[in-house]
Motif scaffolding. Structure first.
Motif, PDB file in Angstrom:
ATOM      1  N   MET A   1       0.838  -1.187   0.000  1.00  0.00           N
ATOM      2  CA  MET A   1       0.000   0.000   0.000  1.00  0.00           C
ATOM      3  C   MET A   1       0.883   1.250   0.000  1.00  0.00           C
ATOM      4  SD  MET A   1      -3.190  -0.757   0.012  1.00  0.00           S
ATOM      5  CE  MET A   1      -3.976  -2.328  -0.021  1.00  0.00           C
ATOM      6  N   SER A   2       0.355   2.304  -0.579  1.00  0.00           N
ATOM      7  CA  SER A   2       1.125   3.532  -0.697  1.00  0.00           C
ATOM      8  C   SER A   2       1.187   4.289   0.627  1.00  0.00           C
ATOM      9  CB  SER A   2       0.492   4.442  -1.755  1.00  0.00           C
ATOM     10  OG  SER A   2      -0.743   4.957  -1.281  1.00  0.00           O
ATOM     11  N   ASP A   3       2.156   5.182   0.721  1.00  0.00           N
ATOM     12  CA  ASP A   3       2.259   6.043   1.898  1.00  0.00           C
ATOM     13  C   ASP A   3       1.002   6.891   2.022  1.00  0.00           C
ATOM     14  OD1 ASP A   3       4.761   5.048   2.495  1.00  0.00           O
ATOM     15  OD2 ASP A   3       5.842   6.713   1.586  1.00  0.00           O
ATOM     16  N   THR A   4       0.485   7.372   0.895  1.00  0.00           N
ATOM     17  CA  THR A   4      -0.725   8.190   0.916  1.00  0.00           C
ATOM     18  C   THR A   4      -1.879   7.406   1.521  1.00  0.00           C
ATOM     19  OG1 THR A   4       0.003   9.420  -1.035  1.00  0.00           O
ATOM     20  CG2 THR A   4      -2.341   9.554  -0.472  1.00  0.00           C
ATOM     21  N   TYR A   5      -2.020   6.154   1.125  1.00  0.00           N
ATOM     22  CA  TYR A   5      -3.080   5.305   1.680  1.00  0.00           C
ATOM     23  C   TYR A   5      -2.954   5.223   3.195  1.00  0.00           C
ATOM     24  CZ  TYR A   5      -5.729   1.130   2.905  1.00  0.00           C
ATOM     25  OH  TYR A   5      -6.597   0.263   3.507  1.00  0.00           O
ATOM     26  N   GLN A   6      -1.747   4.977   3.679  1.00  0.00           N
ATOM     27  CA  GLN A   6      -1.528   4.862   5.123  1.00  0.00           C
ATOM     28  C   GLN A   6      -1.848   6.171   5.848  1.00  0.00           C
ATOM     29  OE1 GLN A   6      -1.090   2.012   6.644  1.00  0.00           O
ATOM     30  NE2 GLN A   6      -0.923   0.918   4.721  1.00  0.00           N
ATOM     31  N   GLU A   7      -1.477   7.294   5.238  1.00  0.00           N
ATOM     32  CA  GLU A   7      -1.750   8.601   5.848  1.00  0.00           C
ATOM     33  C   GLU A   7      -3.244   8.908   5.844  1.00  0.00           C
ATOM     34  OE1 GLU A   7       1.619  11.669   5.090  1.00  0.00           O
ATOM     35  OE2 GLU A   7       1.534  10.363   3.322  1.00  0.00           O
ATOM     36  N   LYS A   9      -5.620   6.699   5.796  1.00  0.00           N
ATOM     37  CA  LYS A   9      -6.178   5.749   6.758  1.00  0.00           C
ATOM     38  C   LYS A   9      -6.034   6.280   8.190  1.00  0.00           C
ATOM     39  CE  LYS A   9      -5.521   0.848   7.774  1.00  0.00           C
ATOM     40  NZ  LYS A   9      -4.887  -0.378   7.283  1.00  0.00           N
ATOM     41  N   ALA A  10      -4.886   6.854   8.504  1.00  0.00           N
ATOM     42  CA  ALA A  10      -4.651   7.413   9.840  1.00  0.00           C
ATOM     43  C   ALA A  10      -5.619   8.561  10.139  1.00  0.00           C
ATOM     44  CB  ALA A  10      -3.201   7.889   9.965  1.00  0.00           C
ATOM     45  N   VAL A  11      -5.877   9.397   9.152  1.00  0.00           N
ATOM     46  CA  VAL A  11      -6.835  10.499   9.331  1.00  0.00           C
ATOM     47  C   VAL A  11      -8.224   9.926   9.594  1.00  0.00           C
ATOM     48  CG1 VAL A  11      -7.990  12.446   8.202  1.00  0.00           C
ATOM     49  CG2 VAL A  11      -5.515  12.157   7.955  1.00  0.00           C
ATOM     50  N   ILE A  12      -8.612   8.913   8.833  1.00  0.00           N
ATOM     51  CA  ILE A  12      -9.937   8.300   8.992  1.00  0.00           C
ATOM     52  C   ILE A  12     -10.083   7.707  10.387  1.00  0.00           C
ATOM     53  CG2 ILE A  12     -11.463   6.453   8.188  1.00  0.00           C
ATOM     54  CD1 ILE A  12     -10.101   6.889   5.378  1.00  0.00           C
ATOM     55  N   VAL A  13      -9.078   6.977  10.850  1.00  0.00           N
ATOM     56  CA  VAL A  13      -9.117   6.370  12.187  1.00  0.00           C
ATOM     57  C   VAL A  13      -9.257   7.463  13.251  1.00  0.00           C
ATOM     58  CG1 VAL A  13      -7.726   5.124  13.906  1.00  0.00           C
ATOM     59  CG2 VAL A  13      -7.886   4.269  11.561  1.00  0.00           C
ATOM     60  N   ASP A  14      -8.491   8.533  13.100  1.00  0.00           N
ATOM     61  CA  ASP A  14      -8.509   9.624  14.071  1.00  0.00           C
ATOM     62  C   ASP A  14      -9.851  10.360  14.083  1.00  0.00           C
ATOM     63  OD1 ASP A  14      -7.261  11.436  15.994  1.00  0.00           O
ATOM     64  OD2 ASP A  14      -7.299  12.906  14.370  1.00  0.00           O
ATOM     65  N   VAL A  15     -10.352  10.692  12.906  1.00  0.00           N
ATOM     66  CA  VAL A  15     -11.577  11.496  12.813  1.00  0.00           C
ATOM     67  C   VAL A  15     -12.827  10.681  13.114  1.00  0.00           C
ATOM     68  CG1 VAL A  15     -13.036  12.826  11.233  1.00  0.00           C
ATOM     69  CG2 VAL A  15     -10.565  13.174  11.220  1.00  0.00           C
ATOM     70  N   PHE A  42     -15.837  16.733   9.008  1.00  0.00           N
ATOM     71  CA  PHE A  42     -14.585  16.669   9.762  1.00  0.00           C
ATOM     72  C   PHE A  42     -13.535  15.819   9.053  1.00  0.00           C
ATOM     73  CE2 PHE A  42     -17.367  17.865  13.414  1.00  0.00           C
ATOM     74  CZ  PHE A  42     -16.782  19.101  13.648  1.00  0.00           C
ATOM     75  N   LEU A  43     -13.965  14.818   8.330  1.00  0.00           N
ATOM     76  CA  LEU A  43     -13.033  13.993   7.568  1.00  0.00           C
ATOM     77  C   LEU A  43     -12.389  14.811   6.446  1.00  0.00           C
ATOM     78  CD1 LEU A  43     -11.751  11.259   7.031  1.00  0.00           C
ATOM     79  CD2 LEU A  43     -13.764  10.668   5.674  1.00  0.00           C
ATOM     80  N   ILE A  44     -13.199  15.527   5.694  1.00  0.00           N
ATOM     81  CA  ILE A  44     -12.668  16.380   4.622  1.00  0.00           C
ATOM     82  C   ILE A  44     -11.745  17.447   5.209  1.00  0.00           C
ATOM     83  CG2 ILE A  44     -13.295  18.079   2.848  1.00  0.00           C
ATOM     84  CD1 ILE A  44     -13.816  15.114   2.066  1.00  0.00           C
ATOM     85  N   ASP A  45     -12.144  18.024   6.340  1.00  0.00           N
ATOM     86  CA  ASP A  45     -11.315  19.022   7.010  1.00  0.00           C
ATOM     87  C   ASP A  45      -9.978  18.406   7.437  1.00  0.00           C
ATOM     88  OD1 ASP A  45     -11.110  21.756   8.098  1.00  0.00           O
ATOM     89  OD2 ASP A  45     -11.099  20.736  10.047  1.00  0.00           O
ATOM     90  N   GLY A  46     -10.033  17.191   7.976  1.00  0.00           N
ATOM     91  CA  GLY A  46      -8.807  16.513   8.393  1.00  0.00           C
ATOM     92  C   GLY A  46      -7.876  16.218   7.234  1.00  0.00           C
ATOM     93  N   LEU A  47      -8.456  15.786   6.116  1.00  0.00           N
ATOM     94  CA  LEU A  47      -7.643  15.523   4.921  1.00  0.00           C
ATOM     95  C   LEU A  47      -7.040  16.820   4.389  1.00  0.00           C
ATOM     96  CD1 LEU A  47      -9.965  12.955   3.120  1.00  0.00           C
ATOM     97  CD2 LEU A  47      -7.772  12.463   4.223  1.00  0.00           C
ATOM     98  N   SER A  48      -7.839  17.887   4.386  1.00  0.00           N
ATOM     99  CA  SER A  48      -7.350  19.191   3.915  1.00  0.00           C
ATOM    100  C   SER A  48      -6.160  19.642   4.743  1.00  0.00           C
ATOM    101  CB  SER A  48      -8.457  20.246   4.011  1.00  0.00           C
ATOM    102  OG  SER A  48      -9.521  19.938   3.167  1.00  0.00           O
ATOM    103  N   ASP A  68     -11.419   6.711  -3.032  1.00  0.00           N
ATOM    104  CA  ASP A  68     -11.706   8.050  -3.573  1.00  0.00           C
ATOM    105  C   ASP A  68     -10.822   9.095  -2.889  1.00  0.00           C
ATOM    106  OD1 ASP A  68     -13.749   6.962  -5.131  1.00  0.00           O
ATOM    107  OD2 ASP A  68     -15.362   7.668  -3.813  1.00  0.00           O
ATOM    108  N   ALA A  69     -10.703   8.986  -1.572  1.00  0.00           N
ATOM    109  CA  ALA A  69      -9.893   9.947  -0.819  1.00  0.00           C
ATOM    110  C   ALA A  69      -8.418   9.845  -1.201  1.00  0.00           C
ATOM    111  CB  ALA A  69     -10.067   9.721   0.685  1.00  0.00           C
ATOM    112  N   VAL A  70      -7.917   8.619  -1.305  1.00  0.00           N
ATOM    113  CA  VAL A  70      -6.511   8.416  -1.669  1.00  0.00           C
ATOM    114  C   VAL A  70      -6.238   8.969  -3.069  1.00  0.00           C
ATOM    115  CG1 VAL A  70      -4.751   6.667  -2.178  1.00  0.00           C
ATOM    116  CG2 VAL A  70      -6.205   6.432  -0.146  1.00  0.00           C
ATOM    117  N   THR A  71      -7.111   8.647  -4.000  1.00  0.00           N
ATOM    118  CA  THR A  71      -6.944   9.125  -5.382  1.00  0.00           C
ATOM    119  C   THR A  71      -6.976  10.649  -5.434  1.00  0.00           C
ATOM    120  OG1 THR A  71      -7.933   7.100  -6.250  1.00  0.00           O
ATOM    121  CG2 THR A  71      -7.905   9.017  -7.718  1.00  0.00           C
ATOM    122  N   TYR A  72      -7.907  11.247  -4.708  1.00  0.00           N
ATOM    123  CA  TYR A  72      -8.008  12.710  -4.699  1.00  0.00           C
ATOM    124  C   TYR A  72      -6.720  13.322  -4.164  1.00  0.00           C
ATOM    125  CZ  TYR A  72      -9.662  17.422  -4.151  1.00  0.00           C
ATOM    126  OH  TYR A  72      -9.792  18.785  -4.271  1.00  0.00           O
TER     127      TYR A  72
END
Length: 78
Positions: A1-7, A9-15, A42-48, A68-72
């Motif tokens: 899995m890519s670093d972006t995926y892991q990052e 994923k971490a935002v999703i777990v946190d939010v 809050f998820l979109i805000d966290g990703l931003s 979708d989030a990873v691709t974006y």
């Protein structure tokens, strides 16, 4: 899995306060993780914040799954 995926994923777990094991690329935020509209905000805000992105409302509505989030993020980060 890519670093972006892991990052992402971490935002999703946190939010969303979900178990990391529940998150796969095909996982959908509303249907699978039971995210409501505030969770999605809050998820979109966290990703931003995490990736230094400005995500428009239209783009945010199109982000419905983890993939979708990873691709974006991968296509919009510097």
């Amino acid at each position: 899995m890519s670093d972006t995926y892991q990052e992402v994923k971490a935002v999703i777990v946190d939010v969303l306060k979900v178990d990391e094991g529940d998150i796969k690329p095909e996982t959908r935020f509303v249907e699978d993780l039971k995210a409501d509209s505030m969770d999605q905000f809050f998820l979109i805000d966290g990703l931003s914040e995490k990736f230094g992105l400005t995500i428009s409302d239209d783009d945010a509505r199109a982000i419905r799954s983890v993939q979708d989030a990873v691709t974006y993020v991968e296509t919009h980060k510097n």
